[in-house]
Motif scaffolding. Structure first.
Motif, PDB file in Angstrom:
ATOM      1  N   GLU A  36       0.824  -1.205   0.000  1.00 37.20           N
ATOM      2  CA  GLU A  36       0.000   0.000   0.000  1.00 37.20           C
ATOM      3  C   GLU A  36       0.858   1.254   0.000  1.00 37.20           C
ATOM      4  O   GLU A  36       0.487   2.279  -0.577  1.00 37.20           O
ATOM      5  CB  GLU A  36      -0.920   0.011   1.236  1.00 37.20           C
ATOM      6  CG  GLU A  36      -2.026  -1.026   1.226  1.00 37.20           C
ATOM      7  CD  GLU A  36      -1.600  -2.332   1.866  1.00 37.20           C
ATOM      8  OE1 GLU A  36      -0.372  -2.601   1.935  1.00 37.20           O
ATOM      9  OE2 GLU A  36      -2.487  -3.097   2.291  1.00 37.20           O
ATOM     10  N   LEU A  37       2.027   1.157   0.643  1.00 39.83           N
ATOM     11  CA  LEU A  37       2.940   2.295   0.725  1.00 39.83           C
ATOM     12  C   LEU A  37       4.361   1.748   0.680  1.00 39.83           C
ATOM     13  O   LEU A  37       4.918   1.394   1.717  1.00 39.83           O
ATOM     14  CB  LEU A  37       2.691   3.079   2.022  1.00 39.83           C
ATOM     15  CG  LEU A  37       3.467   4.377   2.203  1.00 39.83           C
ATOM     16  CD1 LEU A  37       3.082   5.404   1.146  1.00 39.83           C
ATOM     17  CD2 LEU A  37       3.219   4.947   3.607  1.00 39.83           C
ATOM     18  N   PRO A  38       4.969   1.637  -0.490  1.00 40.92           N
ATOM     19  CA  PRO A  38       6.316   1.062  -0.578  1.00 40.92           C
ATOM     20  C   PRO A  38       7.348   1.930   0.132  1.00 40.92           C
ATOM     21  O   PRO A  38       7.177   3.141   0.280  1.00 40.92           O
ATOM     22  CB  PRO A  38       6.583   1.013  -2.087  1.00 40.92           C
ATOM     23  CG  PRO A  38       5.256   1.178  -2.740  1.00 40.92           C
ATOM     24  CD  PRO A  38       4.434   2.003  -1.798  1.00 40.92           C
ATOM     25  N   THR A  39       8.434   1.304   0.552  1.00 45.95           N
ATOM     26  CA  THR A  39       9.593   2.017   1.081  1.00 45.95           C
ATOM     27  C   THR A  39      10.721   1.937   0.055  1.00 45.95           C
ATOM     28  O   THR A  39      10.613   1.233  -0.961  1.00 45.95           O
ATOM     29  CB  THR A  39      10.071   1.405   2.407  1.00 45.95           C
ATOM     30  OG1 THR A  39      10.655   0.115   2.140  1.00 45.95           O
ATOM     31  CG2 THR A  39       8.917   1.246   3.392  1.00 45.95           C
ATOM     32  N   ARG A  40      11.801   2.626   0.329  1.00 48.02           N
ATOM     33  CA  ARG A  40      12.940   2.581  -0.593  1.00 48.02           C
ATOM     34  C   ARG A  40      13.603   1.205  -0.614  1.00 48.02           C
ATOM     35  O   ARG A  40      14.442   0.925  -1.467  1.00 48.02           O
ATOM     36  CB  ARG A  40      13.969   3.652  -0.200  1.00 48.02           C
ATOM     37  CG  ARG A  40      14.704   3.371   1.087  1.00 48.02           C
ATOM     38  CD  ARG A  40      15.564   4.527   1.532  1.00 48.02           C
ATOM     39  NE  ARG A  40      14.766   5.621   2.072  1.00 48.02           N
ATOM     40  CZ  ARG A  40      15.275   6.723   2.621  1.00 48.02           C
ATOM     41  NH1 ARG A  40      16.591   6.865   2.693  1.00 48.02           N
ATOM     42  NH2 ARG A  40      14.491   7.669   3.098  1.00 48.02           N
ATOM     43  N   TRP A  41      13.232   0.345   0.352  1.00 46.33           N
ATOM     44  CA  TRP A  41      13.834  -0.983   0.446  1.00 46.33           C
ATOM     45  C   TRP A  41      12.916  -2.099  -0.060  1.00 46.33           C
ATOM     46  O   TRP A  41      13.298  -3.258  -0.087  1.00 46.33           O
ATOM     47  CB  TRP A  41      14.225  -1.273   1.892  1.00 46.33           C
ATOM     48  CG  TRP A  41      15.105  -0.213   2.476  1.00 46.33           C
ATOM     49  CD1 TRP A  41      16.460  -0.066   2.282  1.00 46.33           C
ATOM     50  CD2 TRP A  41      14.709   0.864   3.331  1.00 46.33           C
ATOM     51  NE1 TRP A  41      16.919   1.030   2.962  1.00 46.33           N
ATOM     52  CE2 TRP A  41      15.871   1.631   3.626  1.00 46.33           C
ATOM     53  CE3 TRP A  41      13.496   1.271   3.877  1.00 46.33           C
ATOM     54  CZ2 TRP A  41      15.839   2.753   4.444  1.00 46.33           C
ATOM     55  CZ3 TRP A  41      13.453   2.395   4.687  1.00 46.33           C
ATOM     56  CH2 TRP A  41      14.626   3.124   4.966  1.00 46.33           C
ATOM     57  N   THR A  42      11.697  -1.766  -0.450  1.00 52.00           N
ATOM     58  CA  THR A  42      10.724  -2.789  -0.840  1.00 52.00           C
ATOM     59  C   THR A  42      11.218  -3.628  -2.016  1.00 52.00           C
ATOM     60  O   THR A  42      11.158  -4.860  -1.987  1.00 52.00           O
ATOM     61  CB  THR A  42       9.373  -2.140  -1.189  1.00 52.00           C
ATOM     62  OG1 THR A  42       8.897  -1.373  -0.078  1.00 52.00           O
ATOM     63  CG2 THR A  42       8.337  -3.191  -1.538  1.00 52.00           C
ATOM     64  N   LYS A  43      11.712  -2.984  -3.055  1.00 50.91           N
ATOM     65  CA  LYS A  43      12.158  -3.712  -4.247  1.00 50.91           C
ATOM     66  C   LYS A  43      13.303  -4.661  -3.913  1.00 50.91           C
ATOM     67  O   LYS A  43      13.342  -5.800  -4.395  1.00 50.91           O
ATOM     68  CB  LYS A  43      12.579  -2.720  -5.334  1.00 50.91           C
ATOM     69  CG  LYS A  43      11.418  -1.991  -5.996  1.00 50.91           C
ATOM     70  CD  LYS A  43      11.909  -1.099  -7.134  1.00 50.91           C
ATOM     71  CE  LYS A  43      10.745  -0.388  -7.812  1.00 50.91           C
ATOM     72  NZ  LYS A  43      11.219   0.503  -8.913  1.00 50.91           N
ATOM     73  N   ALA A  44      14.251  -4.204  -3.100  1.00 44.67           N
ATOM     74  CA  ALA A  44      15.390  -5.062  -2.739  1.00 44.67           C
ATOM     75  C   ALA A  44      14.919  -6.276  -1.957  1.00 44.67           C
ATOM     76  O   ALA A  44      15.415  -7.394  -2.155  1.00 44.67           O
ATOM     77  CB  ALA A  44      16.406  -4.264  -1.925  1.00 44.67           C
ATOM     78  N   ALA A  45      13.942  -6.087  -1.057  1.00 45.05           N
ATOM     79  CA  ALA A  45      13.427  -7.215  -0.284  1.00 45.05           C
ATOM     80  C   ALA A  45      12.726  -8.215  -1.188  1.00 45.05           C
ATOM     81  O   ALA A  45      12.875  -9.435  -1.033  1.00 45.05           O
ATOM     82  CB  ALA A  45      12.476  -6.703   0.798  1.00 45.05           C
ATOM     83  N   LEU A  46      11.947  -7.728  -2.155  1.00 46.80           N
ATOM     84  CA  LEU A  46      11.231  -8.612  -3.066  1.00 46.80           C
ATOM     85  C   LEU A  46      12.179  -9.353  -3.996  1.00 46.80           C
ATOM     86  O   LEU A  46      11.920 -10.493  -4.389  1.00 46.80           O
ATOM     87  CB  LEU A  46      10.223  -7.808  -3.892  1.00 46.80           C
ATOM     88  CG  LEU A  46       8.996  -7.279  -3.146  1.00 46.80           C
ATOM     89  CD1 LEU A  46       8.204  -6.330  -4.038  1.00 46.80           C
ATOM     90  CD2 LEU A  46       8.108  -8.423  -2.678  1.00 46.80           C
ATOM     91  N   ALA A  47      13.291  -8.727  -4.341  1.00 45.38           N
ATOM     92  CA  ALA A  47      14.231  -9.327  -5.285  1.00 45.38           C
ATOM     93  C   ALA A  47      15.200 -10.296  -4.638  1.00 45.38           C
ATOM     94  O   ALA A  47      15.837 -11.100  -5.325  1.00 45.38           O
ATOM     95  CB  ALA A  47      15.013  -8.230  -6.003  1.00 45.38           C
ATOM     96  N   SER A  48      15.313 -10.261  -3.326  1.00 41.40           N
ATOM     97  CA  SER A  48      16.328 -11.053  -2.645  1.00 41.40           C
ATOM     98  C   SER A  48      15.930 -12.521  -2.552  1.00 41.40           C
ATOM     99  O   SER A  48      14.823 -12.856  -2.120  1.00 41.40           O
ATOM    100  CB  SER A  48      16.571 -10.500  -1.236  1.00 41.40           C
ATOM    101  OG  SER A  48      17.491 -11.306  -0.533  1.00 41.40           O
ATOM    102  N   ALA A  49      16.857 -13.420  -2.952  1.00 37.96           N
ATOM    103  CA  ALA A  49      16.641 -14.856  -2.746  1.00 37.96           C
ATOM    104  C   ALA A  49      16.857 -15.247  -1.294  1.00 37.96           C
ATOM    105  O   ALA A  49      16.402 -16.304  -0.859  1.00 37.96           O
ATOM    106  CB  ALA A  49      17.590 -15.655  -3.642  1.00 37.96           C
ATOM    107  N   LEU A  50      17.537 -14.394  -0.534  1.00 34.62           N
ATOM    108  CA  LEU A  50      17.841 -14.667   0.869  1.00 34.62           C
ATOM    109  C   LEU A  50      17.578 -13.400   1.687  1.00 34.62           C
ATOM    110  O   LEU A  50      18.497 -12.725   2.133  1.00 34.62           O
ATOM    111  CB  LEU A  50      19.305 -15.100   1.020  1.00 34.62           C
ATOM    112  CG  LEU A  50      19.724 -15.650   2.392  1.00 34.62           C
ATOM    113  CD1 LEU A  50      19.020 -16.966   2.676  1.00 34.62           C
ATOM    114  CD2 LEU A  50      21.232 -15.823   2.445  1.00 34.62           C
TER     115      LEU A  50
END
Length: 621
Positions: A36-50
């Motif tokens: 609903e409200l992304p942060t600057r770290w949302t994409k990195a968290a979604l992309a991380s395999a770990l």
């Protein structure tokens, strides 16, 4: 030195993950749900395999470990099989729903993103490195809300209740060669009868459930260090050490422990004693820990069997500091290392719009602490939740004082034999887990009478159980929820604590035995379009612009300084670090994108108040 060890461990974990299951982790489907409200770290968290793959326990660290965060199979909801102390596992198919651990299923980052699940079933496979053959294998969970039952290869390995403390099981007996299956059943009724804080039926925010901190595995020998307690003793220029050893081969043997204290690579001191007994390591001319100088000693602990063979070696760290009450010019105040330090901080609730209870990345976890320091504060009150151990590591490392709340229960007078015992057990577990952090200087068992019971006796018990810290038995005793009778001021513990919104006028004053604290005040809001949770937003008061809010804050802090100088106030905690869902009274927006006040001005007035407090240090009684 500790920094390099942490980096090495992260690299090792990444390599182990690659060799044992890297292909699966990278090929697993990644569910995408829009926050609903992304942060600057949302994409990195979604992309991380770990995701959140850093070593999870900096104060008792070994060189080998395997992180199990990432994509798991998942079943959840009220219609699935009950996860409340099950005896058998459910079946998972190749088309099972996926969840990203360690984010709770209610969060966007988990990939599930549904409201309260109640019954949650998680499954994944893992393969251990062949170099671990012959070792005892320990399975760790940072936190699971609220009841967890763990199965390895279809056999029950153990169960745990408590949403805010870490736990582990020895799973050696259930393992087989090659691929192993791990199933976690998590049950969270979220009915207010277990500690839940704001994450409960009378809380203010999104309910959360299930796994919400790191899951990981480590190998140990037959004798290994299970727990470690470190207590600095400034008066005696020494460190008190207590190590509990355990393992299947320790029965009938007396193991010994060597503790080595290091300043960088230089050995400061060492001592040896029997495991299970308290002993001291002398620290000559100790470097003291404080927010302005957060010096940490590294600590190495070596466990030896009765025949002198090394069976375990761990690294830790500690800060030499003490906290107590004393009189400064006749006024009772909290002292850090023998000096009054005005404690000026933020109410820190630790919620995230994408991960809810869980920060999206390590950088995000660290960010709130870094900003708090940047803005000139020296304290946070961690409100109604705990954090992963790495959060306290960064508070220790960067120099930020922490008041740690106990998450509240909501119905203490219903089924008292169960609910009250649950609260007490989980309070003890939280104290035990964070005992070694120098940043944690005070425990707060109750807030504003929420779920309060036996306040006087619990305050006394916490003070007796951990006399090295201060205790604020009922922060904001002047406020009370409508559904229960107020306990009010317990008149014991270390603080007379009121909450005043907006305040600070009306803050409590010290008595002959307790210091005065303004446990919450402020809460002035600012609407920032494009950076608010999509609900009706509110605050205790409002200002129309960043400049006006900054001016209002400066005025409030000028008033705090007056109360400190002339009314004996020693602690002031402003509401709050960030906006949280419907609340828009943060110093930062909920997504951490916008500084809602002029940070340079905020820092200047905060530091001025703290410096004014240091000038009060005179004759102490």
């Amino acid at each position: 030195m500790l920094k390099h060890i942490l980096s090495l461990s992260v690299m090792l974990a990444a390599r182990l993950l690659f060799f044992t299951q890297g292909a699966k982790a990278q090929l697993a489907p990644s569910p995408i749900h829009m926050a609903e409200l992304p942060t600057r770290w949302t994409k990195a968290a979604l992309a991380s395999a770990l995701p959140l793959g850093e070593y999870p326990r900096p104060q008792l660290q070994r060189s080998e470990w395997l992180c199990l965060n990432g994509m798991w199979n998942y079943q959840g909801g009220q219609s699935v099989a009950s996860a409340n102390n099950p005896t058998h596992v459910v079946e998972f198919s190749a088309t099972s729903e996926k969840i990203r651990v360690p984010y709770c299923p209610e969060s966007a980052l988990s990939g599930v993103h549904r409201k309260q699940e109640i019954n949650m079933w998680y499954q994944r496979t893992f393969t251990l490195p062949t170099s671990w053959n012959g070792k005892q294998i320990l399975l760790h969970f940072g936190a699971v809300d609220h009841k967890a039952t763990v199965f390895v290869n279809g056999q029950k390995a153990g169960s745990h209740a408590g949403g805010y403390d870490a736990f582990w099981f020895d799973i050696t007996a259930f393992l087989r060669k090659g691929e192993n299956s791990l199933v976690v059943a998590a049950y969270d009724a979220n009915d207010g009868r277990t500690p839940s804080g704001k994450n409960g039926p009378r809380g203010d925010y999104t309910f959360t459930s299930g796994i919400w901190q790191t899951v990981w595995i480590e190998p140990v020998n037959g004798q290994y260090i299970q727990t470690l307690r470190l207590l600095p003793d400034l008066a005696g220029n020494r460190l008190r050490v207590e190590v509990k050893a355990g393992g299947p081969s320790i029965a009938g043997e007396v193991a010994s422990v060597t503790a080595i204290v290091l300043d960088g690579k230089k050995e400061v001191a060492r001592s040896e004693a029997k495991a299970g007994t308290a002993f001291y390591v002398p620290i000559a001319n100790p470097k003291l820990w404080s927010p302005d100088s957060p010096f940490l000693y590294d600590v190495k602990l070596i466990l030896k069997t009765a025949n002198g063979q090394v069976s375990d070696q761990v690294t830790s760290y500690m800060g030499m500091r003490d906290v107590k009450l004393g009189k400064v010019n006749g006024v009772v105040r909290p002292l850090l290392n023998g000096q009054f330090l005005m404690q000026l901080g933020l109410l820190d609730q630790g919620y995230w719009p994408d991960g809810i209870l869980t920060a999206p990345t390590e950088e995000a976890l660290k960010f709130d602490i870094e900003y708090t320091k940047k803005a000139g504060y020296n304290l946070i009150r961690k409100h109604m939740k705990t954090e992963p151990d790495r959060f306290y590591y960064w508070a220790d490392k960067l120099g930020l004082l922490v008041w740690q709340d106990m998450p509240a229960i909501w119905y203490p007078d219903e089924d008292t034999l169960t609910t009250r015992a649950t609260f007490r057990n989980e309070l003890k577990a939280i104290i035990d887990q964070h005992y070694n952090s120098p940043s944690v200087i005070a425990w707060v068992p109750f807030n504003e009478n929420w779920g309060a019971f036996d306040v006087i006796s619990i305050t006394d018990w916490v003070k007796q159980y951990d006399p090295s810290r201060l205790v604020n038995g009922n922060s904001g005793f002047n406020n009370n929820p409508s559904y229960q009778k107020a306990y009010g001021d317990p008149r014991n513990g270390d603080f007379v604590d009121t909450h005043i919104y907006i305040g600070p006028d009306g803050a409590s004053e010290p008595d002959e035995k307790r210091a005065a604290s303004l446990g919450e005040f402020g809460g002035v809001g600012l609407f920032v379009r494009g950076h608010m949770w999509p609900v009706e937003n509110n605050a205790y008061a409002y200002e129309p612009t960043k400049a006006a809010l900054t001016d209002r804050y400066v005025l409030l802090l000028d008033q705090v300084e007056q109360l400190m100088r002339y009314r004996g106030l020693s602690v002031a905690i402003y509401t709050q670090t960030t906006d949280v869902e419907h609340e828009v009274n943060g110093v930062l927006t909920y997504d951490r994108q916008v500084e809602k006040m002029n940070t340079d001005q905020i820092r200047a007035v905060n530091q001025a108040v703290i410096q004014a407090g240091s000038t009060l240090n005179g004759q102490k009684e």
